[in-house]
Design a protein around this motif. Structure first.
Motif, PDB file in Angstrom:
ATOM      1  N   PHE A  92       0.841  -1.203   0.000  1.00  0.00           N
ATOM      2  CA  PHE A  92       0.000   0.000   0.000  1.00  0.00           C
ATOM      3  C   PHE A  92       0.872   1.248   0.000  1.00  0.00           C
ATOM      4  CE2 PHE A  92      -2.710  -3.293   1.864  1.00  0.00           C
ATOM      5  CZ  PHE A  92      -3.834  -3.169   1.059  1.00  0.00           C
ATOM      6  N   LYS A  93       0.657   2.069  -1.002  1.00  0.00           N
ATOM      7  CA  LYS A  93       1.414   3.301  -1.138  1.00  0.00           C
ATOM      8  C   LYS A  93       0.461   4.484  -0.969  1.00  0.00           C
ATOM      9  CE  LYS A  93       4.804   0.978  -4.076  1.00  0.00           C
ATOM     10  NZ  LYS A  93       5.767   0.807  -2.966  1.00  0.00           N
ATOM     11  N   VAL A  94       0.814   5.638  -1.518  1.00  0.00           N
ATOM     12  CA  VAL A  94      -0.052   6.812  -1.415  1.00  0.00           C
ATOM     13  C   VAL A  94      -1.404   6.491  -2.055  1.00  0.00           C
ATOM     14  CG1 VAL A  94      -0.337   9.216  -2.117  1.00  0.00           C
ATOM     15  CG2 VAL A  94       1.926   8.364  -1.450  1.00  0.00           C
ATOM     16  N   PRO A  95      -2.512   6.802  -1.380  1.00  0.00           N
ATOM     17  CA  PRO A  95      -3.836   6.473  -1.940  1.00  0.00           C
ATOM     18  C   PRO A  95      -4.051   7.095  -3.323  1.00  0.00           C
ATOM     19  CG  PRO A  95      -4.043   7.168   0.348  1.00  0.00           C
ATOM     20  CD  PRO A  95      -2.625   7.444  -0.060  1.00  0.00           C
ATOM     21  N   THR A  96      -4.681   6.319  -4.193  1.00  0.00           N
ATOM     22  CA  THR A  96      -4.999   6.806  -5.532  1.00  0.00           C
ATOM     23  C   THR A  96      -6.231   7.704  -5.475  1.00  0.00           C
ATOM     24  OG1 THR A  96      -6.477   4.956  -6.013  1.00  0.00           O
ATOM     25  CG2 THR A  96      -4.115   4.661  -6.502  1.00  0.00           C
ATOM     26  N   TYR A 104     -11.056   5.395   4.321  1.00  0.00           N
ATOM     27  CA  TYR A 104      -9.642   4.992   4.308  1.00  0.00           C
ATOM     28  C   TYR A 104      -9.424   3.490   4.455  1.00  0.00           C
ATOM     29  CZ  TYR A 104      -9.859   4.585   9.428  1.00  0.00           C
ATOM     30  OH  TYR A 104     -10.193   4.212  10.710  1.00  0.00           O
ATOM     31  N   LEU A 105     -10.409   2.753   4.994  1.00  0.00           N
ATOM     32  CA  LEU A 105     -10.259   1.312   5.155  1.00  0.00           C
ATOM     33  C   LEU A 105     -10.692   0.527   3.911  1.00  0.00           C
ATOM     34  CD1 LEU A 105     -11.472   0.760   8.843  1.00  0.00           C
ATOM     35  CD2 LEU A 105      -9.147   0.449   7.959  1.00  0.00           C
ATOM     36  N   TRP A 106     -11.340   1.178   2.970  1.00  0.00           N
ATOM     37  CA  TRP A 106     -11.927   0.478   1.821  1.00  0.00           C
ATOM     38  C   TRP A 106     -10.878  -0.314   1.044  1.00  0.00           C
ATOM     39  CZ3 TRP A 106     -11.083   1.524  -3.523  1.00  0.00           C
ATOM     40  CH2 TRP A 106     -11.937   0.815  -4.394  1.00  0.00           C
ATOM     41  N   ARG A 107      -9.748   0.321   0.738  1.00  0.00           N
ATOM     42  CA  ARG A 107      -8.759  -0.368  -0.104  1.00  0.00           C
ATOM     43  C   ARG A 107      -8.128  -1.555   0.618  1.00  0.00           C
ATOM     44  NH1 ARG A 107      -3.158   3.012  -0.738  1.00  0.00           N
ATOM     45  NH2 ARG A 107      -2.812   3.649   1.403  1.00  0.00           N
ATOM     46  N   ARG A 123       3.138  -2.639   4.485  1.00  0.00           N
ATOM     47  CA  ARG A 123       2.495  -1.409   4.940  1.00  0.00           C
ATOM     48  C   ARG A 123       0.994  -1.711   4.948  1.00  0.00           C
ATOM     49  NH1 ARG A 123       6.027   2.700   5.600  1.00  0.00           N
ATOM     50  NH2 ARG A 123       7.942   2.696   4.350  1.00  0.00           N
ATOM     51  N   THR A 124       0.287  -1.070   5.829  1.00  0.00           N
ATOM     52  CA  THR A 124      -1.059  -1.543   6.130  1.00  0.00           C
ATOM     53  C   THR A 124      -2.009  -0.392   6.387  1.00  0.00           C
ATOM     54  OG1 THR A 124      -0.790  -1.576   8.545  1.00  0.00           O
ATOM     55  CG2 THR A 124       0.101  -3.461   7.343  1.00  0.00           C
ATOM     56  N   HIS A 125      -3.184  -0.747   6.908  1.00  0.00           N
ATOM     57  CA  HIS A 125      -4.164   0.267   7.306  1.00  0.00           C
ATOM     58  C   HIS A 125      -3.622   1.162   8.423  1.00  0.00           C
ATOM     59  CE1 HIS A 125      -4.838  -3.649   9.178  1.00  0.00           C
ATOM     60  NE2 HIS A 125      -5.361  -3.071  10.232  1.00  0.00           N
ATOM     61  N   TYR A 126      -2.518   0.754   9.063  1.00  0.00           N
ATOM     62  CA  TYR A 126      -1.936   1.579  10.123  1.00  0.00           C
ATOM     63  C   TYR A 126      -1.225   2.816   9.585  1.00  0.00           C
ATOM     64  CZ  TYR A 126      -3.417  -1.617  13.670  1.00  0.00           C
ATOM     65  OH  TYR A 126      -4.217  -2.352  14.502  1.00  0.00           O
ATOM     66  N   GLU A 127      -0.948   2.829   8.291  1.00  0.00           N
ATOM     67  CA  GLU A 127      -0.415   4.066   7.714  1.00  0.00           C
ATOM     68  C   GLU A 127      -1.356   5.237   7.964  1.00  0.00           C
ATOM     69  OE1 GLU A 127       2.772   4.293   5.503  1.00  0.00           O
ATOM     70  OE2 GLU A 127       2.865   2.832   7.135  1.00  0.00           O
ATOM     71  N   ASN A 128      -2.636   4.913   8.152  1.00  0.00           N
ATOM     72  CA  ASN A 128      -3.657   5.944   8.356  1.00  0.00           C
ATOM     73  C   ASN A 128      -3.685   6.507   9.768  1.00  0.00           C
ATOM     74  OD1 ASN A 128      -5.180   5.761   5.647  1.00  0.00           O
ATOM     75  ND2 ASN A 128      -5.071   3.628   6.317  1.00  0.00           N
ATOM     76  N   VAL A 129      -2.833   5.961  10.660  1.00  0.00           N
ATOM     77  CA  VAL A 129      -2.655   6.558  11.986  1.00  0.00           C
ATOM     78  C   VAL A 129      -1.166   6.747  12.275  1.00  0.00           C
ATOM     79  CG1 VAL A 129      -4.822   5.823  13.023  1.00  0.00           C
ATOM     80  CG2 VAL A 129      -2.860   4.250  13.042  1.00  0.00           C
TER      81      VAL A 129
END
Length: 292
Positions: A92-96, A104-107, A123-129
């Motif tokens: 998972f990189k920068v969201p498209t 944010y959890l959808w992908r 890299r995971t959903h934790y990038e979002n925190v």
């Protein structure tokens, strides 16, 4: 070689990252460690075939770590004996643009492994925190209702996001996904050495970005965010493991060992038996083939 104890790495109470060692002595040399890794990854490959045939569980392996922590090479070395049909790796990189049109959890949700398969999140959903907490301005790009300025990205916002992540993981765990979360814990000095190797070795230059140095200046901020995220979200159904990662072979072996030793505790994961009707005709089927 020193025996690995899962609870030495499993986060079961509040931790302080700077008090956890980034090294671990397996009391073995590199060749011995690599040989043991080979043995355990072959055993994991066999287990993967069993879980695929069983078809009632999925396994989600989340791997986080600072830049240069060794995520890519670890995935390559630990899972090389898996059947390609039974494992999927997502980086998972920068969201498209499309991903930013969803929550944010959808992908991450749509990338979850199906029952019978392993899914690896590099890299995971934790990038979002983590990244977004160090750089809260990124949150504005998500176009969330009621978040109109940086001032809205406050403690209450992060509390809610952690609640959402915990609920997400509990939901998938209750529906048959076995969740592992690994933090590859390297020291700042080791990161410096690995960044220097990327610059000094021509074949590794492609891995380097000037942005790596900008993020390195925020080391302490990232460590604080990792520590808080791990402490808030290490649960019985989705535990965190801190993996000493200054030595790559050691980190790979410890992670693989934890995976295998945990998975074999699921005594209900067995290959399905043939139906009695089919079993009763096995000799007949053998004769049919042998007579061709």
């Amino acid at each position: 070689m020193k025996k690995i104890k899962i609870n030495d790495f499993k986060v079961t109470k509040s931790i302080t990252l700077n008090q956890i060692s980034t090294t671990f002595d397996l009391e073995a040399n590199k060749k011995e460690i690599e040989k043991e890794l080979e043995n355990v990854r072959e055993a994991l490959g066999d287990f993967q075939n069993t879980i695929y045939a069983h078809g009632k569980y999925a396994v989600l392996i989340c791997i986080q770590g600072m830049d240069t922590a060794g995520k890519d090479s670890l995935i390559r070395e630990v899972f090389k004996d898996f059947n390609a049909r039974g494992v999927v790796v997502h980086s998972f990189k920068v969201p498209t643009e499309l991903e930013l049109k969803h929550d944010y959890l959808w992908r991450h949700y749509i990338a979850l492994p199906a029952r019978g398969k392993f899914g690896i999140f590099n890299r995971t959903h934790y990038e979002n925190v983590l990244v977004t907490r160090v750089h809260p301005g990124y949150i504005l790009g998500e176009n969330i209702p009621d978040v109109n300025s940086i001032d809205d990205v406050n403690d209450a916002f992060w509390d809610k996001r952690f609640d959402q992540i915990n609920a997400f993981e509990k939901h998938i765990a209750e529906n048959g996904t076995i969740v592992f979360k690994f933090f590859l814990h390297i020291s700042k000095d080791e990161q410096k050495n690995r960044l220097l190797r990327r610059l000094q070795k021509k074949e590794k230059n492609w891995k380097f970005s000037p942005g790596d140095l900008k993020e390195r200046k925020l080391w302490d901020d990232y460590q604080d965010c990792y520590e808080d995220a791990i402490n808030r979200t290490s649960k019985d159904h989705a535990p965190w493991y801190t993996i000493p990662a200054d030595d790559k072979p050691t980190a790979r072996y410890i992670l693989a060992r934890i995976l295998y030793d945990t998975l074999i505790q699921y005594k209900d994961i067995v290959e399905p038996e043939l139906e009695d009707e089919v079993k009763s005709h096995l000799d007949e089927y053998i004769k049919q083939l042998e007579s061709e």
